[in-house]
Scaffold this active site. Structure first.
Site, mmCIF file in Angstrom:
data_model
loop_
_atom_site.group_PDB
_atom_site.id
_atom_site.type_symbol
_atom_site.label_atom_id
_atom_site.label_comp_id
_atom_site.label_asym_id
_atom_site.label_seq_id
_atom_site.Cartn_x
_atom_site.Cartn_y
_atom_site.Cartn_z
ATOM 1 N N ASP A 920 -23.590 50.610 -14.268
ATOM 2 C CA ASP A 920 -24.627 50.092 -15.165
ATOM 3 C C ASP A 920 -24.147 48.865 -15.923
ATOM 4 O O ASP A 920 -24.903 47.943 -16.195
ATOM 5 C CB ASP A 920 -25.069 51.174 -16.145
ATOM 6 N N CYS A 952 -31.289 41.290 -7.359
ATOM 7 C CA CYS A 952 -30.827 42.365 -8.243
ATOM 8 C C CYS A 952 -31.931 42.563 -9.266
ATOM 9 O O CYS A 952 -33.074 42.784 -8.899
ATOM 10 C CB CYS A 952 -29.478 42.036 -8.864
ATOM 11 N N ALA A 954 -32.249 40.281 -12.354
ATOM 12 C CA ALA A 954 -32.607 38.894 -12.681
ATOM 13 C C ALA A 954 -32.491 37.964 -11.485
ATOM 14 O O ALA A 954 -33.058 36.874 -11.497
ATOM 15 C CB ALA A 954 -31.725 38.385 -13.819
ATOM 16 N N GLY A 955 -31.730 38.369 -10.493
ATOM 17 C CA GLY A 955 -31.565 37.521 -9.326
ATOM 18 C C GLY A 955 -30.530 36.440 -9.485
ATOM 19 O O GLY A 955 -30.583 35.413 -8.800
#
Length: 1026
Positions: A920, A952, A954-955
């Site tokens: 996480d 993911c 946010a990328g």
């Protein structure tokens, strides 16, 4: 006897009843100072007074406490045709500096603070706001249209008030006068109005704070610019500021030299030289620039000394002793440094009441003395109050040449003593300079009616003698002079100033008495508590604190039965300058709260006791999802105090006033002591506050600054391209790969790999991000600061919601093999963008989707489940998605989808590979499983030329890690040297901020070395013989 002729003395008649112009006594001179609101005021000082005398009069007249950021500028009079802007030297005789009357000066910001949150006094922040806004209006702070519209919306909110349909015309009129650029589109005012609506409820100080926080991210914020040419005879602009020296060409930043890398500054006639340390820390490079004239070259050199000393040193260096033969300039900045300013503010007693009335600057279309080279010296001669602008006004055509860049966070724990000379090199030695963000004031409690007497009392105190010292003789300087400096170099002198009349203020009529409610711009204040709320205005003083509000915002809040925003009390004795606030009223929409500085683990320690006056109560309400937006660590079961470990940007904890910060110690939750609670118990209490007795409001009693006394410094994104060590060209090709990996291993061991990464720009200069900020597209972004470049964004062809999706093409080429790995890096789909996501997959003929996050992490939604369950079919617009396979292992999930177009009946197969072993927070402890996953992705790519979709949440973070890892593996197989920083640079040229944190970058570098040494990746046979 009357004759037939007579005369009438017109001049004499008109003079009757007029007050004659007072002339100063013979032993005094009159100095006219023009302030940032374009008003002027006359000050009379002794003929032989030093510059500090006039400065102190100006500071006391404006009631400025944090004086060291400001100065007075004037036009130098000499025999040359070019006008020169010079700063008044406090340590020198004023008449000797300005030669002859009229003595006309301009009050300006000299040192631009890197973080506006460091400015504790509201008077100081307002002066900064006026200065930055003036720079923006006059084209000296260029930015793109989107950034300009956002900044203009904050200007309107601060000076007009909340948006209302009936006042929309007022907003347009305000903008027409305040921001006049011929290059702006016709719908600019409408765009500003749309953004203005998002700021409803923001009081003037909040709007100004947001304005400054966004403006400081512009590349030319705080830059003192000088024209010159480089070694290739290209015209350039050299900017000097808090972070170092920046070089611009035609509005584009070409390079940046941070103070930490600069070893020496020197000049000789028109040549300005900068000695810069290379990345290896041993070799050095001399950068030579040619300036327009020798005098301007010297001014540039002096400016560098002042900026470096102020922002990087604890105390200014001692002035070298004069010798028999002196060569070279002996100029040294002898004023106070930012560190000294913050230290003094920290120990200054808390301030009392001070009424604060804002005023609009006069129209900016009236150009001033400094607007161009054709201006004559006579044009700066003023006898009455007049309108003027700031120095150095460039052409308005430069406005759209710049791009707004996000601020990069440089965690600095040391400053440098920099050697300055006119003819030699010198070494920069580190000095520890922890900066404390806590600042207070030492004003006695009073009202505006007693302000003149207060000014007189303050003037009797000692005035700090600060400024610059330069001996008449010229001589070079050695580095030991700064490195061994121990004394602050501050001298005290007594300034005698006459009391200023209460009827005359630098803001003219706009600075009215306290009893006259000033509602001309949508805000009203009064000095006494109202007996009812019918006036739509509240007292600025609540329990000994300053408070201001918008009348419209108060009325709306009262109609909803909620506390009005102006009742947010600001306790000047609190470390946060506030005691309570409601997050729902702190901000609305864009720019709700300024981002905070990153803090290092070292800053989470304190060796000094914390008094009871540092306990702050914070009130916040959950968002519509029931989240407060912060995490805590510690507890009685962990033998560690309860500390705020994370605050989500834009959350309730981030927007509330005072803001909750990482490192704050939680003492009480809704009045319950948490010192004996376990970690789980603390978390449970925080969650239960949503349905508690306070109506869903969480009350936190915290002790701020205990675990973060040394707040680190923010610096804007560096577009100076860092160059780590490389393999020499003389090394055979067959050995370059192993040598490059050895260099990478050495950089990891020394920690330089992180330094190189942090110096790299996060967003490529010149790449615009305008499409993502259109009103129709704002809701399609998961995070407001993660946006695609306009040039490389994926454009949808047949989506009902428009052509926008938060995704970029990222192509990584492997030169020697001819391979081009094609990616589409995008954010995790939202619920309302899942259809767009599948349209993109269909239109780009993608057959592989790589997902690097789980649906939820620590209770937070990271990505919407955009696919149906196994053997189920779900409709996304014209596309029918069916999951025909779902296999899960310990670390990965593999799914296969069937996509069918209802219009054409065409059907395709798409594979999704989801990596679920990423923790996480942070990065995996062992890269073994991640290396295996990347290998599986590479196998899935074989034989395909179509791009794979990687996302993911946010990328940008984990997405960038995978792209870098696969690219490095391909380079190793091609027997090419691997330079991860070059790969990241290529990635960020196509999508901003790929690989988000130093931890992620370190992890992928370690993964590359691990895969190479384990033999997972190795040169292929056809390339190993090169």
């Amino acid at each position: 006897m009357r004759l037939g002729s007579n005369s009438y003395d017109v001049q004499r008649t008109e003079a009757i009843g007029q007050t004659p112009v007072k002339t100063p006594p013979p032993n005094q001179i009159r100095c006219t100072v023009t302030f940032l609101d374009s008003t002027s005021y006359h000050f009379e000082i002794e003929k032989n007074s030093l510059g500090i005398v006039l400065l102190e009069k100006v500071f006391n007249y404006l009631e400025i406490i944090e004086k060291d950021y400001f100065g007075l500028v004037f036009i130098a009079v000499d025999n040359s045709s070019a006008q020169q802007k010079k700063w008044l030297d406090p340590s020198k005789n004023l008449r000797k500096q300005m030669i002859c009357p009229p003595y006309h000066l301009f009050f300006r910001v000299k040192f631009y603070v890197r973080d506006p949150n460091r400015l504790r006094d509201e008077f100081t922040r307002f002066q900064f706001y006026q200065q930055v806004r003036q720079n923006l209006e006059e084209g000296r702070l260029p930015c793109n249209e989107g950034s300009l519209a956002l900044l203009a919306s904050y200007v309107v909110q601060a000076e007009v008030g909340d948006f209302e349909e009936k006042t929309h015309g007022m907003s347009r009129t305000c903008l027409c006068y305040k921001i006049q650029f011929a290059t702006l589109p016709d719908d600019f005012s409408d765009r500003v109005a749309e953004l203005h609506q998002l700021h409803i409820g923001q009081t003037p100080d909040v709007a100004e704070q947001n304005f400054l926080d966004h403006a400081r991210r512009l590349e030319m914020y705080g830059m003192d610019v000088y024209d010159g040419v480089d070694a290739n005879h290209l015209p350039i602009e050299i900017g000097v500021g808090a972070v170092g020296i920046k070089v611009f060409h035609e509005g584009i930043k070409m390079n940046e030299y941070a103070w930490v890398r600069i070893r020496k500054l020197s000049f000789k006639k028109k040549q300005f030289q900068v000695l810069v340390a290379n990345e290896d820390g041993v070799s050095e490079t001399i950068m030579i620039f040619n300036i327009m004239s020798a005098k301007i070259c010297k001014l540039l050199w002096k400016c560098c000394i002042e900026q470096h000393t102020f922002f990087r040193l604890k105390t200014p260096p001692k002035t070298p002793q004069r010798k028999v033969f002196n060569f070279g300039s002996k100029f040294r900045y002898s004023g106070r440094t930012e560190y000294q300013t913050l230290e003094e503010n920290e120990h200054r007693k808390s301030a009392g009441h001070r009424n604060f009335h804002r005023s609009l600057s006069k129209s900016s279309f009236l150009r001033s003395t400094f607007s161009g080279n054709t201006q004559s010296i006579d044009s700066s001669r003023y006898t009455n109050t007049t309108t003027t602008d700031s120095p150095e006004l460039p052409s308005s055509g430069q406005l759209l040449a710049r791009r707004l860049l996000s601020a990069a966070r440089h965690d600095t724990d040391s400053s440098d003593a920099l050697g300055y000379a006119s003819d030699g090199a010198v070494v920069c030695a580190p000095l520890t300079t922890p900066l404390s963000p806590r600042r207070t004031r030492d004003y006695a409690t009073d009202s505006e009616s007693s302000a003149p007497s207060l000014r007189q009392q303050r003037l009797s105190k000692e005035a700090i003698y600060y400024g610059t010292q330069e001996s008449c003789d010229e001589k070079s300087w050695t580095p030991s002079m700064a490195c061994t400096s121990t004394s602050p170099g501050i001298h005290a002198s007594t300034a005698s100033v006459r009391p200023v009349s209460s009827g005359s203020t630098p803001n003219g009529a706009s600075r009215k008495s306290a009893n006259s409610g000033y509602s001309g711009y949508g805000y009203a204040t009064q000095t006494q508590q109202p007996t009812s709320t019918t006036n739509a205005s509240y007292s600025p003083y609540l329990n000994g604190t300053i408070s201001r509000s918008s009348g419209a915002a108060v009325a709306k809040a009262a109609a909803r039965g909620l506390p009005p925003t102006n009742q947010q009390a600001y306790n000047t004795s609190s470390p946060r300058n506030s005691v309570a606030s409601y997050s729902s009223f702190a901000s609305a929409g864009i720019g709700g709260s300024p981002p905070r500085s990153k803090r290092s683990p070292q800053s989470n320690k304190s060796s000094s006791p914390v008094g009871e006056d540092q306990v702050v109560t914070i009130k916040m309400r959950p968002d519509r999802h029931g989240r407060f937006g912060f995490n805590v660590k510690g507890g009685a079961d962990q033998n560690y105090p309860v500390i705020v470990s994370r605050v989500a940007p834009g959350s309730s904890a981030d927007k509330c006033q005072p803001r909750l910060n990482e490192g704050d110690q939680v003492l009480f939750i809704d009045g319950r002591d948490v010192s004996t609670m376990s970690h789980d118990h603390v978390v449970q209490f925080i969650r239960s506050a949503r349905s508690g007795l306070n109506g869903g409001e969480l009350h936190l009693t915290i002790r701020p600054n205990v675990y973060r006394l040394g707040e680190e410094v923010d610096e804007p994104d560096s577009t100076m391209v860092p160059e780590p060590a490389r393999v020499a060209d003389s090394v055979p090709n067959s050995d370059k790969l192993s040598k490059s990996l050895q260099l990478l291993a050495d950089s990891l061991n020394s920690g330089k790999v992180v330094d190189h990464f942090e110096m790299l720009y996060r967003k490529k200069p010149g790449m615009s991000m305008n499409i993502c900020r259109l009103t129709a597209n704002l809701a399609k972004n998961r995070y407001r600061d993660v946006c695609p470049y306009d040039d490389t964004r994926v454009t949808l062809q047949a989506s009902p919601s428009g052509d926008y999706i938060n995704a970029n093409y990222v192509n990584m080429e492997i030169p020697s093999s001819g391979i081009v790995n094609r990616y589409i890096a995008c954010q995790g789909p939202l619920a309302h963008t899942s259809s767009d996501f599948w349209v993109m997959v269909w239109e780009q003929h993608c057959t592989t989707i790589v997902m690097l996050t789980t649906i939820t992490e620590r209770g937070r939604v990271k990505c919407h489940q955009y696919w149906p369950r196994v053997f189920e079919t779900q409709e996304y617009g014209r596309l029918m998605i069916k999951c025909i396979k779902d296999k899960q292992t310990t670390n990965c999930c593999y799914r296969e989808f069937s996509i069918r177009d209802r219009n054409s009946s065409e059907e395709r197969r798409v594979t999704q590979m989801q990596y679920i072993a990423w923790p996480d927070h942070g990065v995996p402890d062992d890269p073994k499983h991640f290396i295996q996953f990347v290998d599986e992705v590479r196998k899935a790519r074989q034989g395909s030329v179509d791009p794979i979709v990687v996302h993911c949440s946010a990328g940008i973070g984990r997405t960038g890690v995978l792209i870098l890892m696969e690219t490095a593996a391909c380079l190793v197989e091609s027997n090419e040297p691997v330079y991860p920083l070059d790969i990241v640079r290529t990635m960020r040229d196509q999508r901003a901020m790929l690989i988000q944190t130093p931890g992620q970058y370190t992890f992928v570098c370690e993964s590359i070395l691990r895969a190479y040494h384990d033999g997972t990746i190795k040169p292929l046979a056809e390339y190993s013989k090169r």
